[in-house]
Design a protein around this motif. Structure first.
Motif, PDB file in Angstrom:
ATOM      1  N   VAL A   9      63.543  12.308 -27.433  1.00 38.97           N
ATOM      2  CA  VAL A   9      62.382  12.066 -26.589  1.00 38.97           C
ATOM      3  C   VAL A   9      61.322  11.456 -27.498  1.00 38.97           C
ATOM      4  N   GLU A  10      60.994  10.209 -27.241  1.00 43.11           N
ATOM      5  CA  GLU A  10      60.081   9.447 -28.101  1.00 43.11           C
ATOM      6  C   GLU A  10      58.676  10.030 -28.035  1.00 43.11           C
ATOM      7  N   ILE A  11      58.024  10.135 -29.203  1.00 38.04           N
ATOM      8  CA  ILE A  11      56.618  10.546 -29.227  1.00 38.04           C
ATOM      9  C   ILE A  11      55.712   9.402 -29.658  1.00 38.04           C
ATOM     10  N   GLY A  12      56.254   8.377 -30.304  1.00 38.41           N
ATOM     11  CA  GLY A  12      55.447   7.213 -30.669  1.00 38.41           C
ATOM     12  C   GLY A  12      55.160   6.376 -29.436  1.00 38.41           C
ATOM     13  N   ASP A  13      54.050   5.683 -29.429  1.00 43.13           N
ATOM     14  CA  ASP A  13      53.713   4.846 -28.273  1.00 43.13           C
ATOM     15  C   ASP A  13      53.907   3.381 -28.624  1.00 43.13           C
ATOM     16  N   TRP A  14      55.148   2.949 -28.598  1.00 43.60           N
ATOM     17  CA  TRP A  14      55.485   1.557 -28.889  1.00 43.60           C
ATOM     18  C   TRP A  14      55.296   0.724 -27.625  1.00 43.60           C
ATOM     19  N   PRO A  15      55.146  -0.588 -27.749  1.00 44.95           N
ATOM     20  CA  PRO A  15      54.866  -1.435 -26.577  1.00 44.95           C
ATOM     21  C   PRO A  15      56.006  -1.511 -25.563  1.00 44.95           C
ATOM     22  N   ASP A  16      57.238  -1.334 -26.003  1.00 47.59           N
ATOM     23  CA  ASP A  16      58.404  -1.470 -25.120  1.00 47.59           C
ATOM     24  C   ASP A  16      58.538  -0.240 -24.218  1.00 47.59           C
ATOM     25  N   ASP A  17      58.791  -0.458 -22.927  1.00 49.83           N
ATOM     26  CA  ASP A  17      58.940   0.649 -21.973  1.00 49.83           C
ATOM     27  C   ASP A  17      60.173   1.512 -22.243  1.00 49.83           C
ATOM     28  N   TYR A  18      61.073   1.081 -23.140  1.00 54.08           N
ATOM     29  CA  TYR A  18      62.246   1.873 -23.508  1.00 54.08           C
ATOM     30  C   TYR A  18      62.035   2.629 -24.821  1.00 54.08           C
ATOM     31  N   SER A  19      60.849   2.491 -25.416  1.00 56.91           N
ATOM     32  CA  SER A  19      60.588   3.203 -26.668  1.00 56.91           C
ATOM     33  C   SER A  19      59.152   3.720 -26.732  1.00 56.91           C
ATOM     34  N   CYS A  20      58.592   4.077 -25.577  1.00 58.08           N
ATOM     35  CA  CYS A  20      57.232   4.607 -25.544  1.00 58.08           C
ATOM     36  C   CYS A  20      57.279   6.128 -25.341  1.00 58.08           C
ATOM     37  N   THR A  21      56.155   6.761 -25.441  1.00 57.01           N
ATOM     38  CA  THR A  21      56.070   8.215 -25.397  1.00 57.01           C
ATOM     39  C   THR A  21      56.682   8.781 -24.114  1.00 57.01           C
ATOM     40  N   GLY A  22      57.633   9.713 -24.308  1.00 58.95           N
ATOM     41  CA  GLY A  22      58.220  10.440 -23.186  1.00 58.95           C
ATOM     42  C   GLY A  22      59.548   9.908 -22.683  1.00 58.95           C
ATOM     43  N   VAL A  23      59.981   8.743 -23.135  1.00 57.55           N
ATOM     44  CA  VAL A  23      61.285   8.232 -22.697  1.00 57.55           C
ATOM     45  C   VAL A  23      62.384   8.805 -23.586  1.00 57.55           C
ATOM     46  N   LEU A  24      63.626   8.728 -23.139  1.00 59.76           N
ATOM     47  CA  LEU A  24      64.764   8.984 -24.014  1.00 59.76           C
ATOM     48  C   LEU A  24      64.968   7.677 -24.761  1.00 59.76           C
ATOM     49  N   TYR A  25      64.668   7.692 -26.047  1.00 65.43           N
ATOM     50  CA  TYR A  25      64.555   6.493 -26.870  1.00 65.43           C
ATOM     51  C   TYR A  25      65.704   5.509 -26.653  1.00 65.43           C
ATOM     52  N   THR A  26      65.376   4.342 -26.165  1.00 62.99           N
ATOM     53  CA  THR A  26      66.225   3.186 -25.845  1.00 62.99           C
ATOM     54  C   THR A  26      67.235   3.449 -24.732  1.00 62.99           C
ATOM     55  N   PHE A  27      67.159   4.618 -24.082  1.00 56.95           N
ATOM     56  CA  PHE A  27      68.069   4.937 -22.973  1.00 56.95           C
ATOM     57  C   PHE A  27      67.374   4.790 -21.620  1.00 56.95           C
ATOM     58  N   THR A  28      66.124   5.272 -21.521  1.00 55.76           N
ATOM     59  CA  THR A  28      65.447   5.265 -20.228  1.00 55.76           C
ATOM     60  C   THR A  28      64.167   4.446 -20.297  1.00 55.76           C
ATOM     61  N   LYS A  29      63.846   3.809 -19.190  1.00 56.02           N
ATOM     62  CA  LYS A  29      62.609   3.043 -19.070  1.00 56.02           C
ATOM     63  C   LYS A  29      61.534   3.980 -18.520  1.00 56.02           C
ATOM     64  N   ALA A  30      60.340   3.888 -19.056  1.00 62.45           N
ATOM     65  CA  ALA A  30      59.238   4.748 -18.633  1.00 62.45           C
ATOM     66  C   ALA A  30      58.944   4.575 -17.152  1.00 62.45           C
ATOM     67  N   LEU A  31      58.832   5.703 -16.443  1.00 62.01           N
ATOM     68  CA  LEU A  31      58.402   5.687 -15.047  1.00 62.01           C
ATOM     69  C   LEU A  31      56.889   5.533 -14.969  1.00 62.01           C
ATOM     70  N   ALA A  32      56.196   5.943 -16.036  1.00 57.35           N
ATOM     71  CA  ALA A  32      54.736   5.838 -16.139  1.00 57.35           C
ATOM     72  C   ALA A  32      54.384   5.893 -17.623  1.00 57.35           C
ATOM     73  N   ARG A  33      53.141   5.555 -17.948  1.00 56.93           N
ATOM     74  CA  ARG A  33      52.695   5.595 -19.353  1.00 56.93           C
ATOM     75  C   ARG A  33      51.332   6.280 -19.436  1.00 56.93           C
ATOM     76  N   PRO A  34      51.300   7.594 -19.178  1.00 58.31           N
ATOM     77  CA  PRO A  34      50.026   8.315 -19.117  1.00 58.31           C
ATOM     78  C   PRO A  34      49.548   8.879 -20.457  1.00 58.31           C
ATOM     79  N   ILE A  35      49.746   8.151 -21.546  1.00 64.99           N
ATOM     80  CA  ILE A  35      49.357   8.650 -22.863  1.00 64.99           C
ATOM     81  C   ILE A  35      47.833   8.628 -23.009  1.00 64.99           C
ATOM     82  N   LYS A  36      47.334   9.611 -23.727  1.00 70.41           N
ATOM     83  CA  LYS A  36      45.898   9.687 -24.003  1.00 70.41           C
ATOM     84  C   LYS A  36      45.571   8.820 -25.214  1.00 70.41           C
TER      85      LYS A  36
END
Length: 112
Positions: A9-36
């Motif tokens: 589960v990614e904790i870094g907030d990278w620009p790609d929707d498959y490697s941003c906070t809360g996704v399964l890294y490179t497996f799932t695309k973010a449903l939302a990006r509610p990072i503070k």
């Protein structure tokens, strides 16, 4: 090795929707990006129920994945996690990388 036998589960907030906070890294695309904003605490709630993983970030669902759901192919020559099924049991780790510090607080496990 851990990312090839489990999910990250990614904790870094990278620009790609498959490697941003809360996704399964490179497996799932973010449903939302509610990072503070940087410097504020974020809350991750991760539910592992056998082959089903659900991740909420700051109260908003970011990931809802079931083992066997389609995932993007691993790019040739990449160091991304291997594709394929994972076990339902194993270790839990907290992500770290060299570079900026990451802090964790109030880490807990609750059986379902």
């Amino acid at each position: 090795m851990p990312v090839n036998r489990g999910y990250e589960v990614e904790i870094g907030d990278w620009p790609d929707d498959y490697s941003c906070t809360g996704v399964l890294y490179t497996f799932t695309k973010a449903l939302a990006r509610p990072i503070k904003p940087l410097g504020e605490w974020n809350t991750l709630e991760i539910t592992l129920d056998g082959p089903h993983t659900v991740v909420f970030l700051n109260g908003v669902k970011v990931t809802d994945f079931k083992e066997g759901d389609p995932v993007p192919a691993k790019p040739a020559g990449s160091i991304d996690p291997d594709r394929g099924p994972r076990q339902n049991t194993g270790y839990i780790g907290l992500q770290n990388h060299p570079g900026d510090p990451v802090y964790f607080k109030e880490v807990s496990l609750t059986p379902l």
